[in-house]
Write an enzyme that holds these catalytic residues in place. Sequence first.
Site, mmCIF file in Angstrom:
data_model
loop_
_atom_site.group_PDB
_atom_site.id
_atom_site.type_symbol
_atom_site.label_atom_id
_atom_site.label_comp_id
_atom_site.label_asym_id
_atom_site.label_seq_id
_atom_site.Cartn_x
_atom_site.Cartn_y
_atom_site.Cartn_z
ATOM 1 C CE LYS A 1 -4.123 26.050 -0.936
ATOM 2 N NZ LYS A 1 -4.947 25.232 -0.173
ATOM 3 C CG ASN B 1 -0.430 -26.670 -3.240
ATOM 4 O OD1 ASN B 1 -1.307 -25.934 -3.691
ATOM 5 N ND2 ASN B 1 -0.595 -27.808 -2.625
ATOM 6 C CB SER C 1 -7.501 25.224 -5.008
ATOM 7 O OG SER C 1 -8.759 25.590 -4.330
ATOM 8 C CE1 TYR D 1 -1.529 -22.077 -1.791
ATOM 9 C CE2 TYR D 1 -3.307 -23.563 -1.370
ATOM 10 C CZ TYR D 1 -2.947 -22.442 -1.930
ATOM 11 O OH TYR D 1 -3.555 -21.530 -2.625
ATOM 12 C CD GLN E 1 -7.019 -17.659 -4.669
ATOM 13 O OE1 GLN E 1 -6.574 -18.932 -5.240
ATOM 14 N NE2 GLN E 1 -8.164 -17.344 -4.871
ATOM 15 C CB SER F 1 -6.756 -16.073 -7.626
ATOM 16 O OG SER F 1 -6.115 -17.457 -8.185
ATOM 17 C CE LYS G 1 -1.259 -15.769 -5.941
ATOM 18 N NZ LYS G 1 -1.774 -16.409 -4.741
ATOM 19 C CB THR H 1 16.710 19.340 17.080
ATOM 20 O OG1 THR H 1 16.974 20.481 17.941
ATOM 21 C CG2 THR H 1 18.118 19.079 16.426
ATOM 22 C CG HIS H 2 13.081 19.407 19.937
ATOM 23 N ND1 HIS H 2 12.571 18.361 20.608
ATOM 24 C CD2 HIS H 2 14.580 19.396 19.900
ATOM 25 C CE1 HIS H 2 13.647 17.931 21.439
ATOM 26 N NE2 HIS H 2 14.749 18.509 20.964
HETATM 27 N N1 ARG Z 1 -4.578 -19.683 -6.839
HETATM 28 C C1 ARG Z 1 -4.052 -20.328 -6.113
HETATM 29 C C2 ARG Z 1 -3.245 -19.403 -5.113
HETATM 30 O O1 ARG Z 1 -3.128 -18.455 -5.370
HETATM 31 C C3 ARG Z 1 -3.099 -21.339 -6.548
HETATM 32 C C4 ARG Z 1 -2.547 -22.592 -5.836
HETATM 33 C C5 ARG Z 1 -3.865 -23.410 -5.665
HETATM 34 N N2 ARG Z 1 -3.862 -24.713 -5.063
HETATM 35 C C6 ARG Z 1 -4.670 -25.411 -4.582
HETATM 36 N N3 ARG Z 1 -4.311 -26.528 -3.936
HETATM 37 N N4 ARG Z 1 -5.902 -25.037 -4.581
HETATM 38 O O2 ARG Z 1 -2.737 -19.915 -4.044
#
Ligand code: ARG
Length: 463
Positions: A287, A114, A281, A321, A326, A27, A329, A159-160
């Site tokens: 435009k 985690n 444009s 977890y 992951q 990641s 993100k 309205t409308h």
């Molecule tokens: N890169 C992981 C995430 O974004 C971090 C946590 C990973 N934990 C694990 N036990 N593999 O969630």
Amino acid sequence: MTKETNQQWGGRFSEPTDAFVARFTASITFDQRMYRQDIQGSIAHAKMLTEAGVLTPVECADIEQGLAEIQTEIEAGDFPWSIELEDIHMNIEAALTKKIGLTGKKLHTGRSRNDQVATDIRLYVRDEIDNILLEITRFQEGLLGLAKAEASTIMPGFTHLQTAQPVTFGHHLMAWFEMLSRDYERYVDTRKRVNVSPLGAAALAGTTYPINRQITSDLLGFDRPAENSLDAVSDRDFAIEFCATSSILAMHMTRMSEELVLWASSQFNFVNLPDRFCTGSSIMPQKKNPDVPELVRGKSGRVYGHLMSLLTLMKSQPLAYNKDNQEDKEPLFDTIDTIKGCLRAYADMVPALESKKEQMREAALRGFSTATDLADYLTRKGMPFRDAHEVVGKSVAYGLECNKDLAEMSLEELQVFSGDIKADVFDVLTLEGSVAARDHIGGTAPNQVLAAVARGEKLVAAR
Ligand code: ARG
């Protein structure tokens, strides 16, 4: 001796990770943006471990020093990010160990990635909520200024999307202000559930070290430690809620955008968007396209999409977890970037809008926008409202036939529909008379718009 395995968790492995799998599971390409929060969290953790007697003050100082140097390297663009080290947490820990030796390996005592990652994201989202709140306020301040200047500018209200009654442009802008006030409140409220500390939950069950979760929570500016370790490492509600709050804001911005696109068209011709927010444009020389509002309207798609992604990501996940998490993100970060971009564009652009007062007025005169005022006039003369509605309907039909607005008809013409109509009718058939008569809290009368602006200024100043 087998080939080298991962230095952070490779103890029980007999072969290195497949190169593709290493890339697939990493990641670091997207979580490196949380480096400041990761370092902040690690320093708080190290300080707490020192108070608990798990680290010595010298070890703690070494860790702090090492992490500070790493932060400087990252910010200078000198940090060697490594896919093999998977994520931001292990990249930084490995660099720390390289820098300060054995002590670096002690930092992870009583902690897991985690609770570490959950802490980092919460800190990150909290910081960005604060940035978003500032940007909403800047946008709202721009609206207040414009609404004040346009408090008595008359435009048709719809309205409308059909001409309904005259309103003031300032009143319309203050409607946008209200939407944004609710968005502001929603982010403030979301922040309460973001600002809870998962640190100390460790992998899932807590830790055997004599940790003090209140200390890390306080050091990181969290409101309190999360109650339950299993929930703390696996809860991503706050990310979903952030995306939901952002989706509502994005939806509001599509409504504003749609209006701006319409108003900037030559058919409406109500506003002029400054050239610096438009493009041309390549084929049609005449435009000037309202790209910024169009793009902001379009950006809602990805924001709503991210909300769906996160809801689906978390659906059916067993405690605690899971690696699935992951995937939280990228949607989250893109939501943040998108919302900040949209707000910035609007906070810059909206105060620079120029209203085309003549065209707005002209449009309000078309479309019988004061028909309700005539009905109210007849009602005041004693006619039941339903009958008045009927009388005005007939005069509108007549106006359509001979292409005249109500205010353009002579008294004699109007009196054909009701003998109750007298010369004073023209006071209510004018646009100014119509808006000025809606003189109560939340009404469109210019003095009420100014009062709403004053209340808005107070609200924003108190933040
Ligand atoms: N890169 C992981 C995430 O974004 C971090 C946590 C990973 N934990 C694990 N036990 N593999 O969630």
